[in-house]
Design an enzyme around this catalytic site. Structure first.
Site, mmCIF file in Angstrom:
data_model
loop_
_atom_site.group_PDB
_atom_site.id
_atom_site.type_symbol
_atom_site.label_atom_id
_atom_site.label_comp_id
_atom_site.label_asym_id
_atom_site.label_seq_id
_atom_site.Cartn_x
_atom_site.Cartn_y
_atom_site.Cartn_z
ATOM 1 N N LYS A 61 0.838 -1.217 0.000
ATOM 2 C CA LYS A 61 0.000 0.000 0.000
ATOM 3 C C LYS A 61 0.870 1.263 0.000
ATOM 4 O O LYS A 61 0.763 2.121 0.874
ATOM 5 C CB LYS A 61 -0.959 0.001 1.189
ATOM 6 C CG LYS A 61 -1.916 -1.185 1.215
ATOM 7 C CD LYS A 61 -2.854 -1.108 2.417
ATOM 8 C CE LYS A 61 -3.836 -2.262 2.433
ATOM 9 N NZ LYS A 61 -3.193 -3.557 2.775
ATOM 10 N N LEU A 62 1.708 1.382 -0.997
ATOM 11 C CA LEU A 62 2.637 2.514 -1.079
ATOM 12 C C LEU A 62 1.883 3.841 -1.103
ATOM 13 O O LEU A 62 0.882 3.995 -1.804
ATOM 14 C CB LEU A 62 3.501 2.399 -2.338
ATOM 15 C CG LEU A 62 4.371 1.146 -2.465
ATOM 16 C CD1 LEU A 62 5.156 1.200 -3.772
ATOM 17 C CD2 LEU A 62 5.312 0.996 -1.282
ATOM 18 N N THR A 118 -11.254 -1.971 3.967
ATOM 19 C CA THR A 118 -12.472 -2.660 4.406
ATOM 20 C C THR A 118 -12.694 -2.559 5.906
ATOM 21 O O THR A 118 -13.735 -2.978 6.408
ATOM 22 C CB THR A 118 -12.451 -4.145 3.975
ATOM 23 O OG1 THR A 118 -11.207 -4.733 4.345
ATOM 24 C CG2 THR A 118 -12.649 -4.274 2.476
#
EC number: 4.1.1.23
Length: 227
Positions: A61-62, A118
């Site tokens: 998740k850069l 989420t």
């Protein structure tokens, strides 16, 4: 639809033991922040030694300024991973530069942009982004597609709307998959594999329902039937 198995166990040896049980199955091995920080790039080679057909999904998740992100993504691509995540909130300029850098390679990983985690509830998302979750997820996905990425990470509940807006070729990867939807734990927007397929998810991510099971391989085989 393809299955990604999250390797989030406390010890590297436990993750490798899990993969030994799953050897020979058609799946993706998802390596997240915990495992990658603890075990390093050598862990990816250990996965390949168990089964060279496992595809590797590096879920980092850069999220940074444009050139820092692009350089980091380039280093990840050199590790020959098959998929990598980035944050869509990094903006179009960062994603465009990143894709220009990766598209110059002979081979690059799929790039998936994180829209809304989420773990977000509708209320929490609204407090951070000041916009309804599904509306913002679609807006971010449009920007992501314009930047040239391959798809987005979203919940099952946004997947179909994103497909309708951007076409079936724009990929959706949906975490928060549970065998029993009441087992939310730290997730808010959960669904099962059949619902994911109905909503046209291309990839599902499953972790705890697999590695907490007495017979992980049997759980995976059942999930693959739904894929």
């Amino acid at each position: 639809m393809q299955l990604c198995v999250a390797l989030d166990l406390e010890k590297k040896e436990d993750n490798l033991s899990l993969l030994q049980e799953l050897k020979g199955l058609d799946l993706w091995a998802k390596v997240g922040l915990r495992s990658f920080i603890r075990d390093g790039a050598v862990f990816l080679d250990e996965i390949r030694k168990i089964d060279g057909n496992f595809k590797i999904f590096l879920d980092l998740k850069l999220y940074d300024i444009p050139y820092t992100m692009a350089n980091a993504a380039l280093e990840c691509a050199k590790l020959e991973v098959d998929m990598l995540t980035v944050h869509l909130s990094s903006a179009k300029s960062a994603l465009t530069i990143l894709m220009q850098r990766l598209n110059a390679l002979k081979k690059r990983p799929l790039i998936m942009g994180v829209s809304a985690l989420t773990s977000f509830s509708e209320e929490e998302f609204l407090s951070v982004y000041n916009a309804p979750l599904k509306t913002q997820a679609i807006k971010l996905s449009v920007m992501g597609k314009e930047s040239g990425i391959d798809g987005v990470v979203c919940s099952v509940f946004e997947s179909l709307a994103i497909k309708e807006a951007l076409g079936k070729d724009f990929l959706t990867l949906t975490p928060g998959i549970r065998l029993n939807k009441n087992d939310k734990e730290d997730q808010e927007r959960v669904a099962n594999a059949k619902e994911a397929k109905q909503n046209l998810s291309d990839f599902i991510v499953v972790g705890r329902p697999i590695y907490q099971a007495k017979e992980p391989r049997e759980v995976v085989l059942e999930l693959l039937k739904d894929c």
